[in-house]
Design an enzyme around this catalytic site. Structure first.
Site, PDB file in Angstrom:
ATOM      1  N   TYR A 139       0.947  -1.196  -0.003  1.00 42.10           N
ATOM      2  CA  TYR A 139      -0.003   0.012   0.139  1.00 42.10           C
ATOM      3  C   TYR A 139       0.811   1.317   0.171  1.00 42.10           C
ATOM      4  CZ  TYR A 139      -4.464  -2.251   0.990  1.00 42.10           C
ATOM      5  OH  TYR A 139      -5.725  -2.996   0.848  1.00 42.10           O
TER       6      TYR A 139
ATOM      7  N   LYS B 298       3.735 -15.243   3.222  1.00 41.49           N
ATOM      8  CA  LYS B 298       3.796 -16.375   1.872  1.00 41.49           C
ATOM      9  C   LYS B 298       5.308 -16.458   1.794  1.00 41.49           C
ATOM     10  CE  LYS B 298       2.386 -18.244  -2.097  1.00 41.49           C
ATOM     11  NZ  LYS B 298       1.656 -19.345  -2.090  1.00 41.49           N
TER      12      LYS B 298
ATOM     13  N   ASP C  42      -2.375 -18.567   1.387  1.00 44.73           N
ATOM     14  CA  ASP C  42      -3.610 -19.361   0.300  1.00 44.73           C
ATOM     15  C   ASP C  42      -4.180 -20.310   1.100  1.00 44.73           C
ATOM     16  OD1 ASP C  42      -0.947 -20.611   0.511  1.00 44.73           O
ATOM     17  OD2 ASP C  42      -1.017 -21.266  -1.614  1.00 44.73           O
TER      18      ASP C  42
ATOM     19  N   ASP D  52      -6.143  -7.223   4.048  1.00 44.22           N
ATOM     20  CA  ASP D  52      -7.507  -6.579   3.589  1.00 44.22           C
ATOM     21  C   ASP D  52      -8.115  -7.604   2.984  1.00 44.22           C
ATOM     22  OD1 ASP D  52      -8.830  -4.539   2.056  1.00 44.22           O
ATOM     23  OD2 ASP D  52      -7.786  -5.006   0.415  1.00 44.22           O
TER      24      ASP D  52
ATOM     25  N   ASP E 190     -11.967  -9.309   4.260  1.00 41.43           N
ATOM     26  CA  ASP E 190     -13.204  -9.269   3.491  1.00 41.43           C
ATOM     27  C   ASP E 190     -13.922 -10.688   3.534  1.00 41.43           C
ATOM     28  OD1 ASP E 190     -13.311  -6.438   2.677  1.00 41.43           O
ATOM     29  OD2 ASP E 190     -14.070  -7.148   0.484  1.00 41.43           O
TER      30      ASP E 190
END
Ligand code: IPM
Ligand code: MN
Length: 354
Positions: free
Chosen positions: A143, A188, A220, A244, A248
């Site tokens: 970001y 990751k 993942d 983020d 959701d």
């Protein structure tokens, strides 16, 4: 008795409507418990761009700095979403606000409500009892890393320093200690250098918390685990972008995105905001669920150690759901339709009567 100066930033889309209900609930709490809360309003997002061309004006920043807390709603507007060449965007206002207030820790609790379990997109026996907190790093990573954008090539840089990783891990361990002492570090590390630093630092910090069970999971796999076995998680901690996306995903487990609140804390004034966005298609229609905003207000109260007040807000929210005083997206078939304002007024009324 407490005095709190609260900066209210309604933003865009459904923001102003849900913001009013968050304020109404805080006013009810102030009256019920004899506190004095004062509210001062500021512009952010598309609303601020329309006013002065800047999505996070200096005036709004100063308002935040002189307040004890920020009650934020949402930013975003389709006229920018559909125009990738716009150079000033509402979301930049939110990012600038997070960065300038040093809000590096975003706390996003996922909880279920008994009477809504059957509305989850997941089977009831999978979601029943799921209750976890995602601690999302909020001021680093892609970001805010170096960016480049041309018509032929573009990149974002996912940079993290040891210090940034260490402080968010400390926050996450704090939550784990207050909960069930299980922390999952999501990264990751099998592919990304930034994730390998996360894991290295996490393994060091973990040694200082032998009373907390720490495990490590690739993002993942975490995304999959969250829908197969959400009860596995107690506290998870992750970088900005992964957080983020995962939150959701987490937000719909409860049955509606409109239910989940968050708190962003760090160096300066803490900020309380729903996890959902500005839902521009619903703006002005009195259909958005105000509960995520109202529970964000509960998190605000709890941040200032007003435990009884926070608990009463949560009780009022649960009572509204139990009694089917609900916005359309979670209403039972044939149930009476309540709007944003009516649900908010019912919850505020419950608090005043109690
Ligand atoms: C969120 C939102 C923001 C984010 C957007 C509006 C910039 O999706 O708070 O999760 O990506 O952080
Ligand atoms: Mn998001």
């Amino acid at each position: 008795m407490s005095n709190l100066k609260i900066a209210v930033l309604p933003g865009d889309g459904i923001g102003p409507e849900i913001s009013r209900q968050g304020v109404a609930v805080l006013e009810a709490v102030a009256d019920r418990f004899g506190h004095t809360f004062s509210f001062e309003y500021g512009l952010v997002g598309a609303a601020a761009i329309d006013d002065c061309g800047d999505p996070f004006p200096e005036k709004t920043y100063e308002l935040c700095l002189r307040s004890d807390a920020v009650l934020f709603s949402a930013v975003g507007d389709p006229k920018y979403d559909n125009n990738p060449s716009a150079t000033v965007r509402p979301e930049q206002g939110l990012l600038a606000m997070r960065k300038k207030l040093g809000l590096y820790a975003n706390i996003r609790p996922m909880q279920t409500f008994k009477c809504l379990l059957h509305m989850s997109p997941l089977r009831q026996e999978i979601v029943e009892g799921a209750d976890f907190v995602c601690v999302r790093e909020l001021t680093g990573g892609m970001y805010f890393g170096e960016k480049y954008e041309s018509d032929e090539r573009a990149y974002d840089t996912n940079a993290y320093t040891r210090a940034e990783i260490e402080r968010i891990l400390e926050t996450a361990y704090g939550y784990a200690r207050r909960r069930n002492r299980h922390l999952t570090v999501v990264d990751k590390a099998n592919v990304l250098a930034s994730s390998r630093l996360w894991r290295k630092v996490a393994q060091e910090v973990a040694e200082r918390y032998p009373d907390v069970a720490t495990d490590y999971m690739f993002v993942d796999n975490a995304a999959m685990r969250m829908v197969v076995d959400p009860r596995f998680f107690d506290v998870m901690v992750t970088e900005n972008t992964f957080g983020d996306i995962l939150t959701d995903e987490a937000s719909v487990i409860s049955g509606s995105m409109g239910l989940l609140p968050s708190a962003s804390t760090g160096e300066k004034t803490p900020l309380f905001e729903p996890v959902h966005g500005s839902w521009p298609q619903a703006a002005g229609k009195n259909i958005a669920n105000p509960i995520a905003q109202i529970l964000s207000a509960a998190m605000l109260l709890e941040y200032f150690d007003m435990k009884e007040e926070g608990a009463l807000v949560r009780e009022a929210v649960e009572a509204s759901l139990d009694q089917e005083v609900r916005t359309p997206e979670i209403q039972v078939p044939g149930g009476a339709v309540y709007g944003t304002a009516e649900v908010g007024a019912w919850i505020a009324g419950y608090i005043r009567r109690k």
